[in-house]
Design a protein around this motif. Sequence first.
Motif, PDB file in Angstrom:
ATOM      1  N   ASP B 188      39.838  50.821  22.665  1.00 55.53           N
ATOM      2  CA  ASP B 188      39.404  49.719  22.666  1.00 55.53           C
ATOM      3  C   ASP B 188      41.183  49.832  22.882  1.00 55.53           C
ATOM      4  O   ASP B 188      41.561  48.397  23.380  1.00 55.53           O
ATOM      5  N   LEU B 189      42.334  50.365  22.244  1.00 57.64           N
ATOM      6  CA  LEU B 189      43.557  50.364  22.110  1.00 57.64           C
ATOM      7  C   LEU B 189      43.988  50.619  23.722  1.00 57.64           C
ATOM      8  O   LEU B 189      44.864  49.340  23.916  1.00 57.64           O
ATOM      9  N   MET B 190      43.476  51.278  24.329  1.00 58.46           N
ATOM     10  CA  MET B 190      44.542  51.415  25.626  1.00 58.46           C
ATOM     11  C   MET B 190      43.945  50.252  27.054  1.00 58.46           C
ATOM     12  O   MET B 190      44.817  49.959  27.766  1.00 58.46           O
ATOM     13  N   THR B 191      42.149  49.586  26.045  1.00 60.56           N
ATOM     14  CA  THR B 191      42.060  48.701  27.229  1.00 60.56           C
ATOM     15  C   THR B 191      43.175  47.122  26.342  1.00 60.56           C
ATOM     16  O   THR B 191      43.366  46.688  27.344  1.00 60.56           O
ATOM     17  N   LEU B 192      43.021  47.186  25.235  1.00 63.34           N
ATOM     18  CA  LEU B 192      44.411  45.825  25.041  1.00 63.34           C
ATOM     19  C   LEU B 192      45.791  46.233  26.052  1.00 63.34           C
ATOM     20  O   LEU B 192      46.431  45.440  25.974  1.00 63.34           O
ATOM     21  N   ARG B 193      46.203  48.313  25.318  1.00 65.20           N
ATOM     22  CA  ARG B 193      47.519  47.629  26.520  1.00 65.20           C
ATOM     23  C   ARG B 193      47.182  47.630  27.750  1.00 65.20           C
ATOM     24  O   ARG B 193      48.704  47.021  28.090  1.00 65.20           O
ATOM     25  N   ILE B 194      46.872  48.352  28.408  1.00 62.00           N
ATOM     26  CA  ILE B 194      46.607  47.996  29.283  1.00 62.00           C
ATOM     27  C   ILE B 194      46.291  46.207  30.112  1.00 62.00           C
ATOM     28  O   ILE B 194      47.347  46.051  30.869  1.00 62.00           O
ATOM     29  N   THR B 224      40.811  44.460  31.831  1.00 58.56           N
ATOM     30  CA  THR B 224      39.868  43.838  32.050  1.00 58.56           C
ATOM     31  C   THR B 224      39.661  43.798  33.651  1.00 58.56           C
ATOM     32  O   THR B 224      40.382  43.286  33.313  1.00 58.56           O
ATOM     33  N   LYS B 225      38.224  43.856  34.088  1.00 61.36           N
ATOM     34  CA  LYS B 225      38.114  43.425  35.609  1.00 61.36           C
ATOM     35  C   LYS B 225      38.490  41.710  36.163  1.00 61.36           C
ATOM     36  O   LYS B 225      39.304  42.195  36.997  1.00 61.36           O
ATOM     37  N   ARG B 226      38.486  41.274  34.782  1.00 63.01           N
ATOM     38  CA  ARG B 226      39.025  39.407  35.652  1.00 63.01           C
ATOM     39  C   ARG B 226      40.335  39.378  35.793  1.00 63.01           C
ATOM     40  O   ARG B 226      40.299  38.434  36.304  1.00 63.01           O
ATOM     41  N   GLU B 229      40.613  40.538  39.133  1.00 60.41           N
ATOM     42  CA  GLU B 229      41.072  39.248  40.230  1.00 60.41           C
ATOM     43  C   GLU B 229      42.019  38.246  40.086  1.00 60.41           C
ATOM     44  O   GLU B 229      41.550  37.245  41.041  1.00 60.41           O
ATOM     45  N   LEU B 230      42.945  38.067  39.071  1.00 62.62           N
ATOM     46  CA  LEU B 230      43.918  36.613  39.039  1.00 62.62           C
ATOM     47  C   LEU B 230      45.070  37.677  39.938  1.00 62.62           C
ATOM     48  O   LEU B 230      45.563  36.948  39.919  1.00 62.62           O
ATOM     49  N   ALA B 231      44.820  38.521  40.407  1.00 67.15           N
ATOM     50  CA  ALA B 231      46.053  39.144  42.124  1.00 67.15           C
ATOM     51  C   ALA B 231      46.396  38.274  42.382  1.00 67.15           C
ATOM     52  O   ALA B 231      47.397  38.125  43.060  1.00 67.15           O
ATOM     53  N   ALA B 232      45.322  37.632  43.315  1.00 67.34           N
ATOM     54  CA  ALA B 232      45.357  36.936  43.739  1.00 67.34           C
ATOM     55  C   ALA B 232      45.670  35.340  43.901  1.00 67.34           C
ATOM     56  O   ALA B 232      46.974  34.762  44.981  1.00 67.34           O
ATOM     57  N   ALA B 251      40.362  38.423  27.950  1.00 66.42           N
ATOM     58  CA  ALA B 251      41.018  39.472  28.135  1.00 66.42           C
ATOM     59  C   ALA B 251      41.276  39.250  27.207  1.00 66.42           C
ATOM     60  O   ALA B 251      40.811  40.966  26.671  1.00 66.42           O
ATOM     61  N   VAL B 252      42.078  38.943  26.568  1.00 64.71           N
ATOM     62  CA  VAL B 252      42.341  39.347  25.303  1.00 64.71           C
ATOM     63  C   VAL B 252      42.848  37.909  24.255  1.00 64.71           C
ATOM     64  O   VAL B 252      42.796  37.383  24.077  1.00 64.71           O
ATOM     65  N   VAL B 253      41.580  38.645  22.768  1.00 62.59           N
ATOM     66  CA  VAL B 253      41.288  37.271  21.954  1.00 62.59           C
ATOM     67  C   VAL B 253      42.582  37.209  21.236  1.00 62.59           C
ATOM     68  O   VAL B 253      43.393  37.820  20.756  1.00 62.59           O
ATOM     69  N   GLY B 254      42.926  36.062  20.987  1.00 63.29           N
ATOM     70  CA  GLY B 254      44.083  35.272  20.389  1.00 63.29           C
ATOM     71  C   GLY B 254      45.251  35.231  21.543  1.00 63.29           C
ATOM     72  O   GLY B 254      46.544  34.782  21.052  1.00 63.29           O
ATOM     73  N   LEU B 255      45.621  34.953  22.567  1.00 62.43           N
ATOM     74  CA  LEU B 255      46.789  34.967  23.346  1.00 62.43           C
ATOM     75  C   LEU B 255      46.040  33.144  23.025  1.00 62.43           C
ATOM     76  O   LEU B 255      45.081  32.830  23.464  1.00 62.43           O
TER      77      LEU B 255
END
Lengths: 166, 329
Positions: B188-194, B224-226, B229-232, B251-255
């Motif tokens: 989870d920590l790595m997912t958050l950092r990425i 998070t894949k979503r 998808e915002l890359a474009a 993707a990040v709760v709290g933002l």
Amino acid sequence: MNDLFWGLSGVDWALIGGGVAAILGGIGSAIGITVASATVSGIVTEDGEKFGKLLPLAAMPSTQGIYGFIAAVLVLIFFNLLGGESTLTGTQGFTVFLACMPVALLCMISAIYQGKTGAAAAGIVARRSEDSGKALIFPALVETYAVLSLIVTVLMLTALQATFGG
Amino acid sequence: MAGLTSTRDDIRYGFAVGRVRVLQARLLSRSVYERLIDAPDFAEQLRVLSETAFGRYLEHAATAEDVERALDASLGDLYGEFLLEAGLPEAVVRFFRLPYDYRNLRAALKTRVLGVASPELSSLGIAEPSAFSGSGEGLPEEMAAILTAWDEAEEQPQLAELESVVDHALFEALAGEAKRSRVAFLRDLMTLRIDLANIRVLIRANAKSLPPSAVRGALIDGGTKRLLELAAEPGRMDAEEFAEAIVATRAVVGLEARDLLDLDRYDLVAAALEAGRMASARMAPSGAEPVLAYVLAREAEVVALRTVLVGRLVGLDRETVRERLRGML
């Protein structure tokens, strides 16, 4: 005496009930003590002076094994299994088996959770030695349910003894 | 099944958790940092630290290099003694040591490709510092490939390109180790950092109206894949719209969208979110979380201490050091 229930005699069922109570209670206690002792050992490694205050937390899950043992001894005594003169039918033996289940299952589960609670409560002592009394309360709350299960099993065994006449 | 796993973890990590419960109380408090900042000179700082676990490492330190070496030695003991004795999976130990390998790789690349003088390589990583010279024979395949990637190149790459390649490789390696460790907290920590790193890329891309191909190349896989998808989208929306789109991915709760309008503010919020994740891990009653949170806290402590000690040694004023520290504590 020769009346069987699911292929087993009354004595068989009663012995299995008492045995399961002793075994599961013992397994629960062994796991619970291991869980609590692991954390307590880690704390004592860094701060040896806390050993005395932490010992009760590690030892607390041992009581469930004793409760299972008590239930097993009561089965042996109440239904004359030691003298070899038991007159339990298969069905009666099965009810004795069922009467042992509260203490068997609850003691196993509560001992494991008491070990976890004791390990967490050890953190309180690690931080503040003077709170060791408070730390004992949380695992003691778990003990309540092991005691209740023993009482239920003892009452059920007593009732069955009165019904079957030993 | 979950109960069995939890009990197994309680036994496996119990000893380390017990040690952590005591050691946590010995982490430097805010008041110690204040005393260090207010100390009139380095000798007084050493006197303050002599009462702490860092005392024995800094006993003979006199220069910034001595401080760096002493703090590295304290981390070396943390990895070499505590982590090994903690009974953590091999992948977890690698998770903590890999960043030093990639730091060495970055320094070696700068020297090799850009001709920038390299500082002394750290010995806290898994690979020997000497392995970063030559063709990188002693390095894992993926690191050796990066080290020699520009050997035959006709054009010298930009520093930013080098940094990006190393960062990507590091994130991928850490995500891989986190997955191999089977420790949910690390995954989870790595997912958050990425995710946090990717959001930063997206915010910058939006500010500079970068083309989608450049944004895609800069984003790191494993989050998070979503978000990917915002890359474009960065070039198609204004900053407020884009911030809303990022928040909408959840993707990040709290933002919040307003946190994404300014990079400085975003960096602070991102650091706070990561710190929050550590704090909740520290509060876990058992399992690997408190142990990992302690190691991460010790790493942060060394960074903070380095900032105070080296900062004052090189002549930074108190307010600047205090300001830098504020973001870390």
